[in-house]
Design an enzyme around this catalytic site. Structure first.
Site, short mmCIF file in Angstrom:
data_model
loop_
_atom_site.label_atom_id
_atom_site.label_comp_id
_atom_site.label_asym_id
_atom_site.label_seq_id
_atom_site.Cartn_x
_atom_site.Cartn_y
_atom_site.Cartn_z
N ARG A 1 0.83 -1.20 0.00
CA ARG A 1 0.00 0.00 0.00
C ARG A 1 0.87 1.26 0.00
O ARG A 1 0.52 2.26 -0.62
CB ARG A 1 -0.93 -0.02 1.22
CG ARG A 1 -1.88 -1.22 1.16
CD ARG A 1 -3.00 -1.10 2.12
NE ARG A 1 -3.72 0.14 1.87
CZ ARG A 1 -4.34 0.83 2.81
NH1 ARG A 1 -4.34 0.40 4.06
NH2 ARG A 1 -4.97 1.93 2.51
N HIS B 1 -6.12 7.66 11.71
CA HIS B 1 -5.84 6.22 11.61
C HIS B 1 -4.37 5.94 11.29
O HIS B 1 -4.04 4.84 10.82
CB HIS B 1 -6.75 5.56 10.56
CG HIS B 1 -8.18 5.44 11.00
ND1 HIS B 1 -9.21 5.09 10.16
CD2 HIS B 1 -8.76 5.64 12.21
CE1 HIS B 1 -10.35 5.08 10.83
NE2 HIS B 1 -10.11 5.42 12.07
N ASN C 1 -20.39 12.02 -1.06
CA ASN C 1 -20.02 10.62 -1.21
C ASN C 1 -20.64 10.08 -2.49
O ASN C 1 -21.68 10.54 -2.94
CB ASN C 1 -20.55 9.82 0.00
CG ASN C 1 -19.65 8.69 0.38
OD1 ASN C 1 -18.43 8.83 0.39
ND2 ASN C 1 -20.22 7.55 0.70
N LEU C 2 -19.98 9.07 -3.05
CA LEU C 2 -20.51 8.48 -4.28
C LEU C 2 -21.85 7.80 -4.01
O LEU C 2 -22.83 8.02 -4.71
CB LEU C 2 -19.49 7.47 -4.83
CG LEU C 2 -19.58 7.08 -6.29
CD1 LEU C 2 -19.57 8.30 -7.19
CD2 LEU C 2 -18.40 6.15 -6.65
P1 OAD Z 1 -14.84 2.75 2.78
O1 OAD Z 1 -14.19 1.90 1.76
O2 OAD Z 1 -15.60 2.07 3.87
O3 OAD Z 1 -15.85 3.77 2.07
C1 OAD Z 1 -15.45 4.54 0.98
C2 OAD Z 1 -16.63 5.40 0.54
O4 OAD Z 1 -16.18 6.24 -0.51
C3 OAD Z 1 -17.83 4.61 0.02
O5 OAD Z 1 -19.00 5.01 0.73
C4 OAD Z 1 -17.93 5.02 -1.47
O6 OAD Z 1 -19.27 5.20 -1.91
C5 OAD Z 1 -17.19 6.33 -1.49
N1 OAD Z 1 -16.51 6.62 -2.77
C6 OAD Z 1 -15.91 5.77 -3.64
N2 OAD Z 1 -15.39 6.43 -4.68
C7 OAD Z 1 -15.65 7.75 -4.47
C8 OAD Z 1 -15.38 8.96 -5.19
N3 OAD Z 1 -14.70 8.96 -6.35
N4 OAD Z 1 -15.81 10.13 -4.66
C9 OAD Z 1 -16.51 10.16 -3.49
N5 OAD Z 1 -16.80 9.06 -2.78
C10 OAD Z 1 -16.38 7.88 -3.25
O7 OAD Z 1 -13.69 3.71 3.37
P2 OAD Z 1 -13.67 4.56 4.72
O8 OAD Z 1 -15.02 5.02 5.10
O9 OAD Z 1 -12.59 5.56 4.57
O10 OAD Z 1 -9.56 1.88 8.82
O11 OAD Z 1 -13.19 3.46 5.76
C11 OAD Z 1 -13.00 3.83 7.09
C12 OAD Z 1 -11.92 3.00 7.71
O12 OAD Z 1 -12.23 1.62 7.53
C13 OAD Z 1 -10.55 3.13 7.07
O13 OAD Z 1 -9.82 4.23 7.54
C14 OAD Z 1 -9.89 1.85 7.43
C15 OAD Z 1 -11.04 0.91 7.14
O14 OAD Z 1 -11.07 -0.29 7.79
C16 OAD Z 1 -8.49 1.21 9.27
O15 OAD Z 1 -7.78 0.52 8.56
C17 OAD Z 1 -8.26 1.39 10.74
#
Ligand code: OAD
Length: 232
Positions: free
Chosen positions: A58, A108, A200-201
């Site tokens: 990553r 994080h 958000n998407l």
């Molecule tokens: P997620 O993968 O859970 O969610 C990503 C979000 O981004 C989804 O709701 C998509 O709809 C949205 N998305 C995708 N492409 C997009 C775009 N081009 N523009 C806008 N939105 C878009 O990721 P996080 O919510 O960041 O933690 O996850 C939270 C935490 O869970 C992370 O920090 C990580 C993970 O487990 C740890 O590793 C501790």
């Protein structure tokens, strides 16, 4: 409200258009890897090579990535807005900084940082970390990626909560609202009467708590929102 105080929370979605995979979208990181294996202290104790390799991959990918218009717009907001802007990210990449963002709060952790699990010292992580690397301070072979794993406490919570308690505007960008405490920030912001906006998407788990929702790609919604804020 001439110079509102703003708290922004970003998640993996803001870096998606820079080529970095999200976690929970179809084919995302958590479909390819088990959280228990690569994102918990127990997983690291069981198989440190697997975990260090996962974050090495990553880190290499994040190193090559370039920020998109969403990151750039937030850096512009930080530079031009006359009130407070606290930029909190759940992301472990450095794309906000690469876009010119300042004082980015990585709740994080960061791929760019290594942490000694013996003495707590932090230093700049090499692009390729080795298992059992020695800590430059205590010399123990206890280096680990400086990532907050499940079961660990996110960083900078006092600072984030203090900013939320003063917030006039809270924006959540590119986050699915699955992981607490970040998913609870919108409640804290509402409690103090802040205006809340989600970009958000797809609708997040907490979409109903936001008064303004702007669906779409971060590269399009965020510059528009920043224009709206800067133009009052
Ligand atoms: P997620 O993968 O859970 O969610 C990503 C979000 O981004 C989804 O709701 C998509 O709809 C949205 N998305 C995708 N492409 C997009 C775009 N081009 N523009 C806008 N939105 C878009 O990721 P996080 O919510 O960041 O933690 O996850 C939270 C935490 O869970 C992370 O920090 C990580 C993970 O487990 C740890 O590793 C501790």
């Amino acid at each position: 409200m001439t110079h509102p105080s703003i708290v922004i929370l970003t998640g993996a979605g803001i870096s998606a258009e820079s080529g970095l995979g999200t976690f929970r979208d179809e084919g995302g990181l958590w479909a390819q890897h088990r959280i228990e294996d690569v994102a918990t202290p127990e997983g690291f104790a069981r198989n440190p090579t697997l975990v260090v390799d996962f974050y090495n991959a990553r880190r290499a990918q994040a190193h090559e990535a370039v920020p998109n218009a969403g990151h750039a717009a937030l850096a512009r907001l930080q530079a031009e807005h006359k009130g407070e802007v606290l930029l909190v990210t759940q992301n472990v990449d450095s794309l906000h900084e690469k876009a010119g963002g300042s004082d980015v709060v990585h709740m994080h952790g960061e791929l760019a940082s290594a942490l000694c699990s013996n003495c707590g010292h932090r230093w700049t992580a090499p692009l390729h970390m080795e298992v059992g690397e020695a800590c430059p301070t205590c010399a123990q072979p206890t280096a680990r990626p400086d990532i907050v794993w499940f079961g660990e406490i996110p960083y900078h919570m006092e600072r984030i909560e203090a900013a939320l308690a003063q917030a006039d505007i809270f924006a959540a960008i590119g986050t699915s609202g699955n992981v607490y405490p970040a998913a609870g920030f919108v409640q804290m912001a509402r409690y103090v009467g802040a205006r809340t906006v989600e970009m958000n998407l797809d609708p997040s788990q907490t979409v109903d708590l936001f008064e303004d929702t702007r669906p779409g790609k971060a590269s399009e919604t965020v510059p528009q929102w920043v224009d709206d804020v800067l133009n009052g």
